[in-house]
Design a protein around this motif. Structure first.
Motif, PDB file in Angstrom:
ATOM      1  N   ASP A 223      21.015 -15.664   2.324  1.00 32.33           N
ATOM      2  CA  ASP A 223      21.566 -14.474   2.976  1.00 32.33           C
ATOM      3  C   ASP A 223      22.220 -13.622   1.888  1.00 32.33           C
ATOM      4  OD1 ASP A 223      23.089 -12.576   4.352  1.00 32.33           O
ATOM      5  OD2 ASP A 223      23.284 -13.890   6.097  1.00 32.33           O
ATOM      6  N   TRP A 224      21.436 -12.645   1.360  1.00 31.66           N
ATOM      7  CA  TRP A 224      21.903 -11.842   0.229  1.00 31.66           C
ATOM      8  C   TRP A 224      23.027 -10.892   0.619  1.00 31.66           C
ATOM      9  CZ3 TRP A 224      20.732 -13.597  -4.312  1.00 31.66           C
ATOM     10  CH2 TRP A 224      19.558 -14.323  -4.488  1.00 31.66           C
ATOM     11  N   LYS A 225      23.021 -10.435   1.854  1.00 32.13           N
ATOM     12  CA  LYS A 225      24.114  -9.553   2.300  1.00 32.13           C
ATOM     13  C   LYS A 225      25.438 -10.327   2.337  1.00 32.13           C
ATOM     14  CE  LYS A 225      21.285  -6.413   5.091  1.00 32.13           C
ATOM     15  NZ  LYS A 225      21.037  -5.866   6.452  1.00 32.13           N
ATOM     16  N   LEU A 226      25.368 -11.561   2.807  1.00 37.05           N
ATOM     17  CA  LEU A 226      26.571 -12.384   2.821  1.00 37.05           C
ATOM     18  C   LEU A 226      27.015 -12.705   1.408  1.00 37.05           C
ATOM     19  CD1 LEU A 226      28.617 -13.902   4.552  1.00 37.05           C
ATOM     20  CD2 LEU A 226      27.092 -15.885   4.513  1.00 37.05           C
ATOM     21  N   PHE A 227      26.034 -12.926   0.498  1.00 37.74           N
ATOM     22  CA  PHE A 227      26.362 -13.186  -0.902  1.00 37.74           C
ATOM     23  C   PHE A 227      27.093 -11.993  -1.523  1.00 37.74           C
ATOM     24  CE2 PHE A 227      25.141 -12.459  -5.355  1.00 37.74           C
ATOM     25  CZ  PHE A 227      25.784 -13.528  -5.947  1.00 37.74           C
ATOM     26  N   ALA A 228      26.636 -10.774  -1.183  1.00 36.49           N
ATOM     27  CA  ALA A 228      27.264  -9.555  -1.726  1.00 36.49           C
ATOM     28  C   ALA A 228      28.716  -9.450  -1.285  1.00 36.49           C
ATOM     29  CB  ALA A 228      26.482  -8.320  -1.286  1.00 36.49           C
ATOM     30  N   ARG A 229      28.992  -9.929  -0.062  1.00 34.39           N
ATOM     31  CA  ARG A 229      30.360  -9.828   0.451  1.00 34.39           C
ATOM     32  C   ARG A 229      31.250 -10.980  -0.003  1.00 34.39           C
ATOM     33  NH1 ARG A 229      27.557  -8.984   5.328  1.00 34.39           N
ATOM     34  NH2 ARG A 229      28.354 -10.981   6.116  1.00 34.39           N
ATOM     35  N   SER A 230      30.656 -12.180  -0.092  1.00 32.57           N
ATOM     36  CA  SER A 230      31.490 -13.360  -0.339  1.00 32.57           C
ATOM     37  C   SER A 230      31.248 -14.043  -1.674  1.00 32.57           C
ATOM     38  CB  SER A 230      31.244 -14.388   0.780  1.00 32.57           C
ATOM     39  OG  SER A 230      29.908 -14.872   0.711  1.00 32.57           O
ATOM     40  N   GLY A 231      30.110 -13.757  -2.313  1.00 31.22           N
ATOM     41  CA  GLY A 231      29.774 -14.438  -3.551  1.00 31.22           C
ATOM     42  C   GLY A 231      29.282 -15.853  -3.338  1.00 31.22           C
ATOM     43  N   LYS A 232      28.997 -16.226  -2.082  1.00 32.90           N
ATOM     44  CA  LYS A 232      28.546 -17.582  -1.775  1.00 32.90           C
ATOM     45  C   LYS A 232      27.044 -17.606  -1.520  1.00 32.90           C
ATOM     46  CE  LYS A 232      32.954 -18.992   0.295  1.00 32.90           C
ATOM     47  NZ  LYS A 232      33.626 -19.485   1.537  1.00 32.90           N
ATOM     48  N   TYR A 233      26.369 -18.620  -2.083  1.00 31.58           N
ATOM     49  CA  TYR A 233      24.940 -18.800  -1.862  1.00 31.58           C
ATOM     50  C   TYR A 233      24.746 -19.663  -0.614  1.00 31.58           C
ATOM     51  CZ  TYR A 233      24.318 -17.059  -6.624  1.00 31.58           C
ATOM     52  OH  TYR A 233      24.324 -16.277  -7.755  1.00 31.58           O
ATOM     53  N   LEU A 234      24.393 -19.034   0.500  1.00 32.44           N
ATOM     54  CA  LEU A 234      24.251 -19.745   1.766  1.00 32.44           C
ATOM     55  C   LEU A 234      22.844 -19.572   2.323  1.00 32.44           C
ATOM     56  CD1 LEU A 234      27.679 -18.859   3.394  1.00 32.44           C
ATOM     57  CD2 LEU A 234      27.025 -21.031   2.365  1.00 32.44           C
ATOM     58  N   ILE A 235      22.309 -20.650   2.848  1.00 32.49           N
ATOM     59  CA  ILE A 235      20.960 -20.686   3.397  1.00 32.49           C
ATOM     60  C   ILE A 235      21.022 -20.582   4.917  1.00 32.49           C
ATOM     61  CG2 ILE A 235      18.928 -22.178   3.744  1.00 32.49           C
ATOM     62  CD1 ILE A 235      18.993 -21.135   0.981  1.00 32.49           C
ATOM     63  N   LYS A 236      20.133 -19.758   5.496  1.00 35.03           N
ATOM     64  CA  LYS A 236      20.028 -19.681   6.950  1.00 35.03           C
ATOM     65  C   LYS A 236      19.176 -20.842   7.458  1.00 35.03           C
ATOM     66  CE  LYS A 236      20.290 -14.643   7.538  1.00 35.03           C
ATOM     67  NZ  LYS A 236      19.559 -13.458   8.049  1.00 35.03           N
ATOM     68  N   GLU A 237      19.631 -21.457   8.545  1.00 37.68           N
ATOM     69  CA  GLU A 237      18.869 -22.520   9.173  1.00 37.68           C
ATOM     70  C   GLU A 237      18.661 -22.208  10.649  1.00 37.68           C
ATOM     71  OE1 GLU A 237      21.172 -26.062   8.303  1.00 37.68           O
ATOM     72  OE2 GLU A 237      19.728 -26.580   6.766  1.00 37.68           O
ATOM     73  N   SER A 238      17.585 -22.757  11.207  1.00 35.70           N
ATOM     74  CA  SER A 238      17.283 -22.544  12.619  1.00 35.70           C
ATOM     75  C   SER A 238      16.680 -23.806  13.207  1.00 35.70           C
ATOM     76  CB  SER A 238      16.294 -21.383  12.785  1.00 35.70           C
ATOM     77  OG  SER A 238      15.081 -21.678  12.128  1.00 35.70           O
TER      78      SER A 238
END
Length: 296
Positions: A63-78
């Motif tokens: 989630d690159w938008k979340l990375f831009a805001r938080s600096g965290k590398y997070l993966i979306k899962e479903s």
């Protein structure tokens, strides 16, 4: 990591609830988020949760938008559907009426199965309900994902009585070659091999079987004193005896019995889950079991 899910006092209040649907809903909502039976987390169209990036993950899932805001590398899962059938089986022999410290085994078992049904229903798994009573297997509801309320209705009105016969029988209703999770609630106290025979007959490579053995503190290890009346809940026969004299012999025999049961039910894809109904709230029990078990 397991979470602290309620006090013993809260556990007692839940078990004493007359509304099975409410009890199941309360327990389900206490479970850790993301716990599931048949769905595995994967890369699908519907977003469900995040997890931290791990080496080898597809960068497109970041989630690159979340990375831009938080600096965290997070993966979306479903969630990915797995078409799991959850088969619920309740022992209704008389010994299920056993009660200790205001908690009855049958109430604990009903709420346990209702909570599992609630979780499975919410994630779209198919459900069916079976009762074991009077030496017979009764299919109460057929497999489907729209029978949740019917399952609750039949659990609510179920009564335990009588004995389970010692004779060995084949029960075709419990045998299948479909992928399913079989969940059985009982005390698994047997005179011969009546319960282990039933479990053995259900074992199949496509099945996972969870056996919830629900026992009271005094059943697992007696520490009573004084003259007491002991009643056989299946035959109705009773005796008066000095509990102090029985304690040592009883505890030795029970320890051997439980050890033998562990060995007899050490079967492929079969988990015997022993629970002290006074000590372990149902929400904690399900959290423990669902956290430690995966289906494949």
């Amino acid at each position: 990591m397991l979470l602290k899910l309620g006090s013993k006092e809260e556990h007692l209040e839940i078990v004493k609830l007359k509304d099975l649907h409410l009890a199941a809903k309360v327990i389900s909502e206490k479970l850790i988020q993301g716990t599931h039976f048949g769905k595995r987390v994967g890369y699908g169209a519907v977003f469900e949760q995040y997890r931290h990036y791990e080496l080898g993950d597809d960068l497109k899932r970041l989630d690159w938008k979340l990375f831009a805001r938080s600096g965290k590398y997070l993966i979306k899962e479903s969630p990915v559907e797995s078409n799991l059938h959850v088969k619920l089986i309740l022992d209704l022999s008389g010994s299920m009426n056993y009660e200790e410290d205001q908690i009855s085994r049958i109430s604990y078992a009903k709420i346990l199965l209702a909570s599992i049904a609630h979780l499975a229903f919410k994630q779209g798994d198919t459900l069916s309900l079976y009762f074991l009573k009077d030496g017979k297997v009764e299919q109460i509801t057929s497999a489907g994902n729209k029978g949740f309320q019917l399952i609750l209705y039949h659990l609510e009105s179920a009564k335990a009585h009588g004995a389970w016969p010692l004779r060995k029988e084949a029960f075709p209703a419990l045998k299948s070659r479909e992928r399913e999770l079989v969940i059985m609630a009982s005390d698994f106290l047997q005179s011969g091999s009546e319960w282990t025979d039933i479990v053995n007959s259900m074992v199949h490579p496509k099945k996972h079987i969870w056996l919830f053995q629900i026992l009271g503190s005094q059943e697992m290890r007696m520490d009573m004193k004084g003259n007491r009346r002991f009643v056989d809940l299946e035959s109705g026969e009773s005796i008066h005896a000095d509990a102090g004299e029985l304690v040592k012999t009883y505890n030795q025999k029970m320890a051997v019995y439980l050890d033998n049961l562990d060995q007899a039910l050490s079967l492929p894809k079969v988990d015997l889950i022993r629970v002290n109904m006074q000590e372990e709230p149902i929400a904690e029990l399900l959290n423990r079991v669902l956290s430690q078990n995966t289906l494949n």
